[in-house]
Motif scaffolding. Structure first.
Motif, PDB file in Angstrom:
ATOM      1  N   ILE A   6       0.843  -1.191   0.000  1.00 30.04           N
ATOM      2  CA  ILE A   6       0.000   0.000   0.000  1.00 30.04           C
ATOM      3  C   ILE A   6       0.882   1.246   0.000  1.00 30.04           C
ATOM      4  O   ILE A   6       1.827   1.348   0.782  1.00 30.04           O
ATOM      5  CB  ILE A   6      -0.915   0.043   1.245  1.00 30.04           C
ATOM      6  CG1 ILE A   6      -1.831  -1.183   1.268  1.00 30.04           C
ATOM      7  CG2 ILE A   6      -1.739   1.325   1.266  1.00 30.04           C
ATOM      8  CD1 ILE A   6      -2.690  -1.273   2.516  1.00 30.04           C
ATOM      9  N   ALA A   7       0.569   2.181  -0.888  1.00 24.52           N
ATOM     10  CA  ALA A   7       1.225   3.490  -0.855  1.00 24.52           C
ATOM     11  C   ALA A   7       0.266   4.441  -0.159  1.00 24.52           C
ATOM     12  O   ALA A   7      -0.808   4.758  -0.683  1.00 24.52           O
ATOM     13  CB  ALA A   7       1.535   3.964  -2.267  1.00 24.52           C
ATOM     14  N   HIS A   8       0.627   4.849   1.052  1.00 24.25           N
ATOM     15  CA  HIS A   8      -0.189   5.792   1.815  1.00 24.25           C
ATOM     16  C   HIS A   8       0.241   7.191   1.383  1.00 24.25           C
ATOM     17  O   HIS A   8       1.409   7.559   1.541  1.00 24.25           O
ATOM     18  CB  HIS A   8       0.036   5.623   3.308  1.00 24.25           C
ATOM     19  CG  HIS A   8      -0.159   4.210   3.787  1.00 24.25           C
ATOM     20  ND1 HIS A   8      -1.315   3.781   4.376  1.00 24.25           N
ATOM     21  CD2 HIS A   8       0.663   3.129   3.733  1.00 24.25           C
ATOM     22  CE1 HIS A   8      -1.203   2.499   4.672  1.00 24.25           C
ATOM     23  NE2 HIS A   8      -0.013   2.080   4.297  1.00 24.25           N
ATOM     24  N   ILE A   9      -0.686   7.958   0.832  1.00 28.54           N
ATOM     25  CA  ILE A   9      -0.340   9.264   0.270  1.00 28.54           C
ATOM     26  C   ILE A   9      -0.887  10.357   1.185  1.00 28.54           C
ATOM     27  O   ILE A   9      -2.104  10.463   1.371  1.00 28.54           O
ATOM     28  CB  ILE A   9      -0.945   9.433  -1.147  1.00 28.54           C
ATOM     29  CG1 ILE A   9      -0.652   8.226  -2.036  1.00 28.54           C
ATOM     30  CG2 ILE A   9      -0.469  10.734  -1.778  1.00 28.54           C
ATOM     31  CD1 ILE A   9       0.736   8.072  -2.504  1.00 28.54           C
ATOM     32  N   ASP A  10       0.011  11.173   1.711  1.00 31.46           N
ATOM     33  CA  ASP A  10      -0.373  12.233   2.648  1.00 31.46           C
ATOM     34  C   ASP A  10      -0.534  13.555   1.891  1.00 31.46           C
ATOM     35  O   ASP A  10       0.449  14.215   1.531  1.00 31.46           O
ATOM     36  CB  ASP A  10       0.696  12.350   3.739  1.00 31.46           C
ATOM     37  CG  ASP A  10       0.346  13.428   4.762  1.00 31.46           C
ATOM     38  OD1 ASP A  10      -0.702  14.095   4.606  1.00 31.46           O
ATOM     39  OD2 ASP A  10       1.129  13.599   5.717  1.00 31.46           O
TER      40      ASP A  10
END
Ligand code: PLP
Length: 365
Positions: A6-10
Motif C-alpha cells: 500500500i502506498a499511503h499518500i499524505d
C-alpha cells in the motif's frame, strides 16, 4: 489486515511542499508537474490537492485529457507537445496547452484548422541540453508562426530545461540560463525554466513560472542534501506485511540463486512486495526496510511478489501480518533507498504500478 503493498499518500505533506515552492519563489507562478501519475502518487488526487497551482504540466496528451475529464480547470501544459493533426485537435478540444519544441509541430499548426484556438502555449528553447527545443537562431521564425496562426490566442511563453541543476554552482546552469535570458530580453516574453533543484539553488532562474516536480512529493533533487535538510515532507509511505517467517540454521540459503546464506541460526521474514509491484530488483541483498521501528536488511534476491528480510534484530516479537515500511519513514527515506538501488527517487516512485493500492489521507494517520 490487507496482504498487499500500500502506498499511503499524505495530501497534507503535498500541500506543505507546495508552500515551500511559494516561499522559495514568491514572485513566480507555479506550474506543478504531475506527469507519470504525479510521480506515482496519482495525478487526479495530486491535482485536486494542489488546487492553488496556477497551472499543471504533464508529459503526454493522454495525461492531460485524463485530468480534464476529471474536472481539473487550471491550464494544463503538455510538455512533449503533439505529433499529429488529430492530437493537435484533441489538445484544442480539451483546452490543453501543448509545448512547441520542433519545426514539425509548427507545420501541424499551419496545416490544421482547429475549431477552437489553443491558449497558454509555450515555445521550448534549446539552451544546452540538446533534447527538445528550437535553437536561438530559429526562435524568431518559430515565434512568427505562432503569432500569425489563428490557432493560437494569447501570449506565448519561452520555456527551457536544465540538464545539470542538481549540481549546485555548475557553470553550465548559468550558461543555459543566460541563453534563455537573451531570448526573453529580445522578445519580451515570460519564461519558465526552474525545476525543483533550480527552485532551491538558482533564484535567478525562477522567472515568470517555476515547474516543481520531485520536491512536491517530498524527495530531494540533490544527492548530498536530504529532504529533511530542505524542509520537505515525504508524501508517500510505502508499506506491506510479513506473510511468512522462516527459522534458518547456519548454511541455509534464501531465495533464487541462494545469493544470501545464513552464517548462524537466524530468522527471516517474507514480505509481500516485489519487482512485480515495481519494487526495484536492484535492491537484492542491499536494501533495507523498517519493522517495529527498527531498520533491517533485505537479504537475497528480490522476487516478483516477495522480498526476504533479516529479522535477527527484532525476532522475538515479529508476527505474521506485521507492517513493514519500505520507504517514507523518518528513518528511511525514498532517497536513501534510491541510493541503495543505484538510482534516483524519481524512478522508484514512478515504477510503482497499479498492483500497489494507493490510500489517501490528510496529515497523520
Ligand atoms: C519533469 C520535468 C520538470 C520537473 O522536474 P523536477 O526535477 O522533478 O522538479 C520540470 N520541467 C520539465 C520540462 C520536466 O520534464
Amino acid at each position: 489486515m490487507q496482504s498487499q503493498a500500500i502506498a499511503h499518500i499524505d495530501l497534507a505533506a503535498l500541500k506543505h511542499n507546495f508552500l515551500r515552492v511559494k516561499q522559495l519563489a514568491p514572485n513566480s507562478r507555479v506550474m506543478s508537474v504531475i506527469k507519470a501519475r504525479a510521480y506515482g502518487h496519482g495525478a487526479i488526487q495530486a491535482a485536486e490537492a494542489l488546487v492553488d497551482s496556477d497551472a499543471f504540466a504533464v508529459a503526454r496528451l493522454e495525461e492531460g485529457i485524463e485530468l480534464r475529464l476529471a474536472g481539473i480547470v487550471q491550464p494544463i501544459v503538455v510538455l512533449e507537445g503533439v505529433m499529429t493533426n488529430e492530437e493537435l485537435q484533441a489538445a484544442a478540444d480539451y483546452s490543453l496547452s501543448p509545448v512547441f519544441h520542433h519545426v514539425s509541430q509548427l507545420e501541424l499548426l499551419l496545416s490544421t484548422d482547429l475549431n477552437k484556438a489553443l491558449s497558454f502555449c509555450w515555445l521550448m528553447v534549446e539552451t544546452g541540453m540538446h533534447r527538445l527545443g528550437f535553437p536561438q537562431e530559429q526562435l524568431s521564425d518559430a515565434l512568427e508562426i505562432l503569432n500569425i496562426s489563428p490557432n493560437i490566442i494569447g501570449e506565448v511563453g519561452l520555456m527551457s530545461h536544465f540538464a545539470n541543476s542538481d549540481i549546485i554552482g555548475d557553470p553550465r546552469n548559468q550558461q543555459q540560463l543566460d541563453v534563455l535570458k537573451q531570448c526573453s530580453d529580445a522578445y519580451k516574453l515570460p519564461t519558465s525554466m526552474a525545476n525543483s533543484a533550480a527552485i532551491f539553488s538558482l533564484a535567478e532562474s525562477h522567472g515568470g513560472w517555476v515547474r516543481p516536480g520531485i520536491m512536491l512529493y517530498g524527495a530531494s533533487p540533490f544527492s548530498d542534501q536530504t529532504a529533511d535538510d530542505l524542509d520537505l515532507k515525504p508524501v508517500m509511505r510505502l508499506t506491506s506485511v510479513i506473510t511468512a517467517i522462516q527459522d534458518l540454521k547456519a548454511g541455509d540459503e534464501v531465495g533464487y540463486g541462494g545469493d544470501w546464506q545464513a552464517n548462524q541460526r537466524c530468522r527471516v521474514g517474507i514480505v509481500s512486495i516485489g519487482y512485480g509491484d515495481g519494487y526495484s530488483r536492484q535492491l537484492s541483498n542491499t536494501g533495507a526496510v523498517i519493522i517495529h521501528n527498527t531498520k533491517v536488511a533485505v537479504v537475497g534476491r528480490i522476487s516478483m511478489d516477495m522480498i526476504i528480510i533479516d529479522l535477527s534484530d527484532v525476532a522475538a516479537n515479529v508476527d505474521i501480518g506485521d507492517e513493514v515500511i519500505l520507504w517514507g519513514d523518518a528513518q528511511l527515506s525514498v532517497d536513501e533507498i534510491a541510493q541503495q538501488a543505484n538510482t534516483i527517487s524519481y524512478e522508484l516512485l514512478c515504477h510503482l504500478n497499479e498492483r500497489v493500492k494507493r490510500i489517501y489521507h490528510y496529515g497523520e494517520n
